[in-house]
Scaffold this motif. Structure first.
Motif, mmCIF file in Angstrom:
data_model
loop_
_atom_site.group_PDB
_atom_site.id
_atom_site.type_symbol
_atom_site.label_atom_id
_atom_site.label_comp_id
_atom_site.label_asym_id
_atom_site.label_seq_id
_atom_site.Cartn_x
_atom_site.Cartn_y
_atom_site.Cartn_z
ATOM 1 N N LEU A 11 -1.052 -8.057 -3.529
ATOM 2 C CA LEU A 11 -2.465 -8.418 -3.647
ATOM 3 C C LEU A 11 -3.108 -8.248 -2.281
ATOM 4 C CD1 LEU A 11 -0.969 -10.022 -6.032
ATOM 5 C CD2 LEU A 11 -3.072 -11.365 -6.094
ATOM 6 N N GLY A 12 -3.806 -7.131 -2.120
ATOM 7 C CA GLY A 12 -4.415 -6.775 -0.849
ATOM 8 C C GLY A 12 -3.867 -5.465 -0.337
ATOM 9 N N GLY A 13 -4.753 -4.689 0.314
ATOM 10 C CA GLY A 13 -4.335 -3.378 0.793
ATOM 11 C C GLY A 13 -4.780 -3.091 2.212
ATOM 12 N N ASP A 37 -6.615 -4.432 -5.146
ATOM 13 C CA ASP A 37 -7.582 -4.699 -4.084
ATOM 14 C C ASP A 37 -8.948 -4.208 -4.553
ATOM 15 O OD1 ASP A 37 -9.230 -4.545 -1.735
ATOM 16 O OD2 ASP A 37 -7.432 -4.567 -0.499
ATOM 17 N N PRO A 38 -9.932 -5.105 -4.665
ATOM 18 C CA PRO A 38 -11.246 -4.696 -5.179
ATOM 19 C C PRO A 38 -12.008 -3.764 -4.249
ATOM 20 C CG PRO A 38 -11.332 -6.955 -4.369
ATOM 21 C CD PRO A 38 -9.888 -6.551 -4.353
ATOM 22 N N ASP A 39 -11.583 -3.664 -2.998
ATOM 23 C CA ASP A 39 -12.285 -2.821 -2.036
ATOM 24 C C ASP A 39 -11.711 -1.412 -1.938
ATOM 25 O OD1 ASP A 39 -14.039 -4.878 -1.323
ATOM 26 O OD2 ASP A 39 -12.609 -5.697 0.117
ATOM 27 N N LEU A 40 -10.676 -1.123 -2.717
ATOM 28 C CA LEU A 40 -10.041 0.191 -2.660
ATOM 29 C C LEU A 40 -10.190 0.904 -4.001
ATOM 30 C CD1 LEU A 40 -6.738 -0.740 -0.771
ATOM 31 C CD2 LEU A 40 -8.846 0.227 0.187
ATOM 32 N N ALA A 41 -10.313 2.228 -3.941
ATOM 33 C CA ALA A 41 -10.504 3.021 -5.152
ATOM 34 C C ALA A 41 -9.214 3.099 -5.954
ATOM 35 C CB ALA A 41 -10.972 4.429 -4.788
ATOM 36 N N PRO A 50 0.403 3.139 -4.745
ATOM 37 C CA PRO A 50 -0.842 3.374 -5.477
ATOM 38 C C PRO A 50 -1.672 2.102 -5.662
ATOM 39 C CG PRO A 50 1.002 3.305 -6.999
ATOM 40 C CD PRO A 50 1.597 3.286 -5.612
ATOM 41 N N VAL A 51 -2.998 2.285 -5.627
ATOM 42 C CA VAL A 51 -3.929 1.210 -5.927
ATOM 43 C C VAL A 51 -4.182 1.218 -7.427
ATOM 44 C CG1 VAL A 51 -6.242 0.295 -5.548
ATOM 45 C CG2 VAL A 51 -4.975 1.339 -3.648
ATOM 46 N N LEU A 52 -3.940 0.066 -8.072
ATOM 47 C CA LEU A 52 -4.012 -0.014 -9.535
ATOM 48 C C LEU A 52 -5.275 -0.676 -10.045
ATOM 49 C CD1 LEU A 52 -0.331 -1.137 -10.250
ATOM 50 C CD2 LEU A 52 -1.246 1.193 -10.109
ATOM 51 N N GLY A 53 -6.021 -1.342 -9.162
ATOM 52 C CA GLY A 53 -7.211 -2.042 -9.601
ATOM 53 C C GLY A 53 -7.389 -3.341 -8.851
ATOM 54 N N THR A 54 -7.845 -4.386 -9.559
ATOM 55 C CA THR A 54 -8.096 -5.690 -8.955
ATOM 56 C C THR A 54 -7.149 -6.722 -9.559
ATOM 57 O OG1 THR A 54 -9.694 -6.485 -10.576
ATOM 58 C CG2 THR A 54 -10.520 -5.003 -8.844
ATOM 59 N N ASP A 55 -7.324 -7.981 -9.144
ATOM 60 C CA ASP A 55 -6.451 -9.020 -9.678
ATOM 61 C C ASP A 55 -6.663 -9.266 -11.169
ATOM 62 O OD1 ASP A 55 -8.920 -10.196 -9.396
ATOM 63 O OD2 ASP A 55 -8.219 -11.891 -8.197
ATOM 64 N N LYS A 56 -7.698 -8.677 -11.748
ATOM 65 C CA LYS A 56 -7.877 -8.768 -13.196
ATOM 66 C C LYS A 56 -6.737 -8.084 -13.957
ATOM 67 C CE LYS A 56 -12.939 -9.061 -13.036
ATOM 68 N NZ LYS A 56 -14.220 -8.424 -13.429
ATOM 69 N N GLU A 57 -6.015 -7.201 -13.258
ATOM 70 C CA GLU A 57 -4.898 -6.495 -13.888
ATOM 71 C C GLU A 57 -3.621 -7.336 -13.936
ATOM 72 O OE1 GLU A 57 -5.576 -3.617 -15.224
ATOM 73 O OE2 GLU A 57 -7.595 -3.648 -14.356
#
Length: 212
Positions: A11-13, A37-41, A50-57
């Motif tokens: 959680l965090g990038g 991480d909500p600030d990363l694409a 890989p960035v998968l999304g936000t904590d909603k995932e």
């Protein structure tokens, strides 16, 4: 964490996450499944993860069988966001392993709670206890019989003499020094480079040499 490879979500990038990625890759005890991480694409990468999304995932990832999560955001004075994430993933049933860099030196009698993170070059001496979610950052030194309560954050180069107590959610800035037997209150902030020679009250901000 178990000795076989375990899938884990970060959680965090940002910078703290990149340090943890190095630690985890070097340890070889987990498989880095992705970053939230909500600030990363979505679809971008951080050091190959890989960035998968936000904590909603998180609920969906838990249902997919990923059982480990790591709070990988840093802290600048306030530790509350780290604590919120910690409690969120705990409620969802994720395990939060204690992480210790291979170059850190810990007495066998040191106690590590869930989610503790001990970074490169840290030294922690006998009978010290680290509560849930505590961070001991790069090169910090903790002497004997200290108690670091849950979600406290020790920045790089912090020095604690023997018998120091650090209250929950406290933040100690880079290079801060605390002499033996002092108590740092809950939610207190000790500024970078401060030298603490007397107890610090809950919620106080102290700075300088000696710290006031």
């Amino acid at each position: 964490m178990n000795q076989h490879s375990e899938p884990v979500i970060l959680l965090g990038g940002g910078g703290h996450a990149r340090v943890l990625i190095d630690l985890l890759l070097e340890s070889g005890t987990c498989s880095l499944s992705g970053i939230l991480d909500p600030d990363l694409a979505i679809g971008s990468q951080v050091k190959g993860v890989p960035v998968l999304g936000t904590d909603k995932e998180l609920p969906a990832l838990r249902e997919q069988g990923i059982g480990h999560a790591i709070v990988a955001v840093g802290s600048t004075r306030s530790t509350q966001f780290r604590r919120t994430l910690f409690e969120q993933v705990r409620e969802l049933g994720f395990q939060q392993p204690a992480l210790v860099h291979s170059s850190a030196i810990l007495s066998p009698s040191v106690s590590l709670a869930e989610g503790v993170q001990v970074m490169a070059g840290a030294i922690i001496q006998t009978e010290t206890r680290l509560g849930a979610g505590v961070v001991v950052n790069t090169g910090a030194r903790i002497d004997h019989d200290c108690e670091i309560r849950q979600h406290a954050f020790l920045a790089p180069g912090v020095i604690l003499s023997g018998g120091v107590t650090v209250g929950e959610n406290a933040f100690l800035g880079a290079g801060a020094v605390v002499i033996q037997g002092r108590h740092i209150g809950a939610n207190a902030v000790v500024a970078a480079g401060a030298v603490v020679v007397r107890d610090v009250e809950d919620g106080a901000l102290v700075k300088g040499v000696p710290a006031k």
